[in-house]
Design a protein around this motif. Structure first.
Motif, mmCIF file in Angstrom:
data_model
loop_
_atom_site.group_PDB
_atom_site.id
_atom_site.type_symbol
_atom_site.label_atom_id
_atom_site.label_comp_id
_atom_site.label_asym_id
_atom_site.label_seq_id
_atom_site.Cartn_x
_atom_site.Cartn_y
_atom_site.Cartn_z
ATOM 1 N N THR A 186 38.814 24.071 32.226
ATOM 2 C CA THR A 186 39.141 23.417 30.956
ATOM 3 C C THR A 186 40.423 23.968 30.353
ATOM 4 O O THR A 186 40.974 23.363 29.429
ATOM 5 C CB THR A 186 38.001 23.585 29.935
ATOM 6 N N ARG A 187 40.917 25.093 30.837
ATOM 7 C CA ARG A 187 42.156 25.659 30.316
ATOM 8 C C ARG A 187 43.373 25.056 31.002
ATOM 9 O O ARG A 187 44.506 25.471 30.752
ATOM 10 C CB ARG A 187 42.190 27.188 30.487
ATOM 11 N N MET A 188 43.174 24.069 31.890
ATOM 12 C CA MET A 188 44.278 23.386 32.556
ATOM 13 C C MET A 188 44.406 21.974 32.003
ATOM 14 O O MET A 188 43.401 21.333 31.676
ATOM 15 C CB MET A 188 44.058 23.307 34.072
ATOM 16 N N ARG A 189 45.635 21.503 31.882
ATOM 17 C CA ARG A 189 45.884 20.127 31.455
ATOM 18 C C ARG A 189 46.410 19.337 32.645
ATOM 19 O O ARG A 189 47.496 19.599 33.158
ATOM 20 C CB ARG A 189 46.885 20.094 30.298
ATOM 21 N N TYR A 190 45.612 18.366 33.088
ATOM 22 C CA TYR A 190 45.971 17.578 34.257
ATOM 23 C C TYR A 190 46.974 16.482 33.872
ATOM 24 O O TYR A 190 47.048 16.083 32.712
ATOM 25 C CB TYR A 190 44.713 16.979 34.885
ATOM 26 N N ALA A 245 37.779 39.656 30.070
ATOM 27 C CA ALA A 245 38.591 40.431 31.014
ATOM 28 C C ALA A 245 38.518 39.851 32.414
ATOM 29 O O ALA A 245 39.400 40.092 33.242
ATOM 30 C CB ALA A 245 38.129 41.892 31.023
ATOM 31 N N VAL A 246 37.468 39.077 32.688
ATOM 32 C CA VAL A 246 37.343 38.423 33.992
ATOM 33 C C VAL A 246 37.780 36.968 33.912
ATOM 34 O O VAL A 246 38.567 36.488 34.737
ATOM 35 C CB VAL A 246 35.888 38.504 34.509
ATOM 36 N N ARG A 247 37.311 36.247 32.903
ATOM 37 C CA ARG A 247 37.537 34.798 32.906
ATOM 38 C C ARG A 247 38.978 34.415 32.594
ATOM 39 O O ARG A 247 39.475 33.425 33.126
ATOM 40 C CB ARG A 247 36.574 34.105 31.953
ATOM 41 N N ARG A 248 39.667 35.162 31.759
ATOM 42 C CA ARG A 248 41.050 34.792 31.455
ATOM 43 C C ARG A 248 41.967 35.024 32.671
ATOM 44 O O ARG A 248 42.757 34.137 33.022
ATOM 45 C CB ARG A 248 41.548 35.556 30.225
ATOM 46 N N PRO A 249 41.905 36.182 33.354
ATOM 47 C CA PRO A 249 42.676 36.311 34.604
ATOM 48 C C PRO A 249 42.251 35.291 35.661
ATOM 49 O O PRO A 249 43.089 34.766 36.392
ATOM 50 C CB PRO A 249 42.385 37.741 35.060
ATOM 51 N N LEU A 250 40.941 35.029 35.734
ATOM 52 C CA LEU A 250 40.458 34.050 36.719
ATOM 53 C C LEU A 250 41.050 32.669 36.439
ATOM 54 O O LEU A 250 41.437 31.951 37.374
ATOM 55 C CB LEU A 250 38.930 33.984 36.682
ATOM 56 N N ALA A 251 41.152 32.282 35.176
ATOM 57 C CA ALA A 251 41.741 30.992 34.823
ATOM 58 C C ALA A 251 43.199 30.925 35.266
ATOM 59 O O ALA A 251 43.667 29.887 35.746
ATOM 60 C CB ALA A 251 41.630 30.761 33.316
ATOM 61 N N LYS A 252 43.917 32.013 35.129
ATOM 62 C CA LYS A 252 45.327 32.041 35.548
ATOM 63 C C LYS A 252 45.444 31.937 37.071
ATOM 64 O O LYS A 252 46.324 31.240 37.589
ATOM 65 C CB LYS A 252 45.998 33.322 35.055
ATOM 66 N N LEU A 253 44.587 32.628 37.793
ATOM 67 C CA LEU A 253 44.628 32.590 39.255
ATOM 68 C C LEU A 253 44.278 31.199 39.779
ATOM 69 O O LEU A 253 44.917 30.690 40.709
ATOM 70 C CB LEU A 253 43.669 33.629 39.835
#
Length: 448
Positions: free
Chosen positions: A85-89, A205-213
């Protein structure tokens, strides 16, 4: 004269012990009844309801959470869809949940049949490929674990300082993180209590880096192959290992500087925009990445080909017996053969065995990506482009998508760009005039 009196500020702190039933909201914070005063729940004596949250509270740093594979996997399962959901398609896919509704001018679907089958399940399919969910077995477990290890390793590197130093330094760093968290009024106000704030911080600390990856993978359509693998068991068996192996090899480049991506805060409607060329359905793993690299080298080769052309033109001006430019096929062929070899060496991914064995899938992705045959029936778009390219000496009559390397395909599309567009326009006009040319193309395809 008389000195002005100095007014001293007085701070009053009220410590209230509230009953457990008086909590308000999910965070468990008490009601703010102090007329604008800051009101925080210092901590709660109640233990978290799940064993995973209890284990999280025992962790002293985010790095400790990331290194704990069971906790890392638990957070990934909880937060994976949030990461998407943190990505805009792209706007042309209004939503990846409705990608199949996109239609071409002639009324036929511009998306591949696979996308139509996907419907609203794109994100859920991708998520189920990355993590094993109950009742689902879309992806081999050992390959899921390897993908998660790659993501886990990238996040660990982000939290691990270059010079760890002594154990005393590490312990001091842990204490400093907890101390900063305890004095962060903004996070405490959001969490409601110190324990809830710690849980929230460790999950972030896990989900924000994971969203970037995941954004790094999605922006080159790397994840878009996963639904195709799930829909096609044969492709899954052959190409999924290639996808995982390529991810392992390319991870250092794909994840380079990922921590510098500016991920918007959760309380804002902003998100990370994906490129307009995003393709939600690729038949070959990492075909978008391969397209980008081959096209970059192809652009670099333009100057070399222009120099060759200029020399041939100059020779013809000096000697009228020199054949015309369009008849210099041998010289052009040698140059293109040389460039093809250079591109294959410069882009090792294009010369992999599994890429050569599935060259037709790469051609399919490239045609769909560039919308070369838009307006033609979807079932014959590939054949139409292949027939048009066979009229070019760069491609050749005997060559097919199955026998053409990705490098040669890029060179042919470039050198034959204008004639290709003209031939495809001719096919569109013939179809509009009512002439049924599809059986002819189909017959040629069967003969080959």
């Amino acid at each position: 004269g008389q000195q002005p009196s100095v007014q001293r500020r007085k701070d009053a702190v009220f410590v209230v012990h509230m009953e457990r039933e008086k909590r308000v909201g999910q965070s468990g914070s008490c009601a703010s009844f102090l007329m604008g005063w800051d009101c925080y729940t210092v901590d709660s004596l109640e233990q978290p309801s799940t064993t995973e949250e209890q284990a999280l509270l025992r962790c002293r740093t985010p790095l400790e959470v990331v290194r704990a594979s069971d906790l890392f996997l638990w957070i990934v399962k909880k937060e994976l869809l949030w990461c998407f959901t943190r990505m805009r398609y792209p706007a042309r896919f209004a939503s990846v949940f409705e990608a199949a509704t996109e239609a071409a001018p002639d009324g036929s679907s511009a998306a591949a049949p696979l996308v139509q089958d996907m419907g609203s399940g794109y994100l859920s399919i991708v998520a189920s490929c990355l993590v094993q969910r109950e009742g689902e077995a879309r992806f081999p477990r050992h390959q899921q674990e390897e993908v998660l290890r790659l993501l886990q390793h990238a996040i660990c590197q982000h939290f691990t300082p270059p010079d760890v130093g002594t154990e005393a330094d590490a312990s001091s760093s842990e204490d400093r993180w907890l101390q900063e968290l305890a004095f962060d009024r903004a996070q405490l106000a959001q969490g409601g209590s110190l324990s809830q704030t710690k849980l929230m911080s460790l999950r972030n600390a896990v989900r924000r880096p994971l969203a970037k990856l995941l954004f790094c993978l999605e922006r080159c359509s790397a994840l878009a192959f996963l639904p195709a693998a799930c829909k096609d068991p044969q492709g899954s068996g052959q190409l999924v290992p290639a996808w995982v192996a390529t991810l392992r090899e390319e991870a250092p480049l794909l994840f380079a500087n990922w921590d510098e991506i500016d991920l918007p805060r959760e309380d804002t409607p902003e998100s990370l925009p994906l490129p307009t060329e995003f393709n939600p359905c690729t038949a070959l793993p990492f075909s978008a990445l391969l397209q980008s690299r081959l096209e970059s080298f192809r652009v670099m080769a333009e100057q070399e080909l222009e120099d060759v052309t200029w020399i041939e033109e100059a020779e013809r001006q000096e000697d009228p017996q020199v054949p015309q430019r369009q008849q210099l096929s041998e010289a052009g062929k040698e140059t293109l053969d040389c460039l093809e070899k250079i591109m294959l060496v410069s882009v090792p991914l294009s010369d992999k065995d599994w890429v050569r064995a599935n060259a037709h899938l790469y051609a399919r992705d490239l045609i769909q990506q560039r919308q070369l045959a838009a307006g033609l029936p979807a079932a014959f778009q590939e054949r139409a482009v292949e027939w048009a390219l066979q009229q070019s000496p760069v491609f050749g009559e005997a060559r097919t998508f199955a026998t053409c390397s990705p490098a040669r395909l890029h060179l042919a599309l470039w050198q034959f760009e204008e004639p290709l567009a003209g031939l495809l326009d001719m096919l569109r006009e013939l179809l509009r005039s009512g002439l049924d040319i599809l059986p002819h193309l189909q017959q040629q395809q069967q003969q080959q």
